[in-house]
Scaffold this motif. Sequence first.
Motif, PDB file in Angstrom:
ATOM      1  N   PHE A   4      25.662  40.811  41.776  1.00 33.85           N
ATOM      2  CA  PHE A   4      25.374  39.591  42.522  1.00 33.85           C
ATOM      3  C   PHE A   4      25.830  39.726  43.967  1.00 33.85           C
ATOM      4  O   PHE A   4      25.100  39.365  44.903  1.00 33.85           O
ATOM      5  CB  PHE A   4      26.070  38.401  41.853  1.00 33.85           C
ATOM      6  N   THR A   5      27.043  40.239  44.159  1.00 28.74           N
ATOM      7  CA  THR A   5      27.581  40.379  45.507  1.00 28.74           C
ATOM      8  C   THR A   5      26.713  41.303  46.343  1.00 28.74           C
ATOM      9  O   THR A   5      26.405  41.010  47.505  1.00 28.74           O
ATOM     10  CB  THR A   5      29.021  40.914  45.443  1.00 28.74           C
ATOM     11  N   GLN A  11      23.201  37.208  52.694  1.00 33.56           N
ATOM     12  CA  GLN A  11      22.979  35.777  52.866  1.00 33.56           C
ATOM     13  C   GLN A  11      24.288  35.007  53.043  1.00 33.56           C
ATOM     14  O   GLN A  11      24.279  33.795  53.184  1.00 33.56           O
ATOM     15  CB  GLN A  11      22.214  35.227  51.659  1.00 33.56           C
ATOM     16  N   TYR A  12      25.403  35.702  53.012  1.00 28.67           N
ATOM     17  CA  TYR A  12      26.713  35.091  53.203  1.00 28.67           C
ATOM     18  C   TYR A  12      26.827  34.543  54.620  1.00 28.67           C
ATOM     19  O   TYR A  12      26.312  35.157  55.556  1.00 28.67           O
ATOM     20  CB  TYR A  12      27.775  36.166  52.942  1.00 28.67           C
ATOM     21  N   PRO A  13      27.489  33.358  54.839  1.00 28.03           N
ATOM     22  CA  PRO A  13      28.217  32.542  53.852  1.00 28.03           C
ATOM     23  C   PRO A  13      27.295  31.585  53.092  1.00 28.03           C
ATOM     24  O   PRO A  13      26.277  31.141  53.612  1.00 28.03           O
ATOM     25  CB  PRO A  13      29.202  31.779  54.726  1.00 28.03           C
ATOM     26  N   THR A  29      34.142  33.999  38.169  1.00 30.16           N
ATOM     27  CA  THR A  29      34.085  35.452  38.277  1.00 30.16           C
ATOM     28  C   THR A  29      33.386  35.885  39.555  1.00 30.16           C
ATOM     29  O   THR A  29      33.846  36.808  40.254  1.00 30.16           O
ATOM     30  CB  THR A  29      33.355  36.040  37.060  1.00 30.16           C
ATOM     31  N   LEU A  30      32.287  35.238  39.891  1.00 34.97           N
ATOM     32  CA  LEU A  30      31.567  35.587  41.117  1.00 34.97           C
ATOM     33  C   LEU A  30      32.440  35.352  42.347  1.00 34.97           C
ATOM     34  O   LEU A  30      32.496  36.192  43.260  1.00 34.97           O
ATOM     35  CB  LEU A  30      30.281  34.752  41.219  1.00 34.97           C
ATOM     36  N   MET A  34      33.805  38.296  44.959  1.00 34.13           N
ATOM     37  CA  MET A  34      33.469  38.233  46.378  1.00 34.13           C
ATOM     38  C   MET A  34      34.726  38.141  47.240  1.00 34.13           C
ATOM     39  O   MET A  34      34.821  38.770  48.295  1.00 34.13           O
ATOM     40  CB  MET A  34      32.537  37.054  46.642  1.00 34.13           C
ATOM     41  N   TYR A  35      35.695  37.367  46.779  1.00 39.63           N
ATOM     42  CA  TYR A  35      36.945  37.223  47.536  1.00 39.63           C
ATOM     43  C   TYR A  35      37.668  38.559  47.650  1.00 39.63           C
ATOM     44  O   TYR A  35      38.174  38.922  48.716  1.00 39.63           O
ATOM     45  CB  TYR A  35      37.831  36.196  46.848  1.00 39.63           C
ATOM     46  N   GLN A  36      37.686  39.308  46.547  1.00 38.63           N
ATOM     47  CA  GLN A  36      38.347  40.616  46.553  1.00 38.63           C
ATOM     48  C   GLN A  36      37.646  41.602  47.476  1.00 38.63           C
ATOM     49  O   GLN A  36      38.268  42.551  47.981  1.00 38.63           O
ATOM     50  CB  GLN A  36      38.414  41.176  45.135  1.00 38.63           C
TER      51      GLN A  36
END
Length: 209
Positions: A4-5, A11-13, A29-30, A34-36
């Motif tokens: 997913f990431t 397209q972030y944020p 989980t997503l 992404m944070y990691q």
Amino acid sequence: AEEFTDKFKDQYPFQLGTLEIAGVPLVTTLMNTMYQRGYRDINAFFIRKSRKKHGLMRMIEGEVEDGKKIILVDDIINSGNSFWRQVEVLEELGHSVDTVWTILRFRDEDFYKRFHQRGIKVKSLFELNDLSESLGERVQNVVDKKPPVPIPFTPVWHFKSPAPSLMWVVPKSQPVIDDGRIYFGSDNKKFWALNQADGSVAWEFEVGR
């Protein structure tokens, strides 16, 4: 989460939304993944299946940020009705959905016309056809065998009781009819009688709580 990431990093944020309760672990989980990987400006919320019955009586838990792209996620999509309910709730609050994403899609993308007509993209990690080789030909994208049944009537009027009590999350009254009118109660303490021909109010009566 890694897939997913990689798919949506350009397209972030954006912010993630889901329907309670099965989608909450997926969203968690997503977000963690992404944070990691350094994507810290990410928001998430979940939509209740019905309005909360106490406290602030919220339909949405978490904050939906104005102007930030919304991606709704879930484990599967079949008819799309669960996603569509979320789209309607968000649109009523003035937000728009960019994409719905699932791990597994049951139907061809062409089936989800109502999403495409709203400019909403339908994406998935897999579809059932991807599993046919390992699980057999019985596992294939769902195809409707019967054409949709046409609605045998056309609405000629509608009526909405004013000033609803949104905190009153209980089953409402069932309407009854006679030769010329329809009768029903509402959660603003009024009993209504409408003329069947045009929906105009024949009379109303305040009955208390």
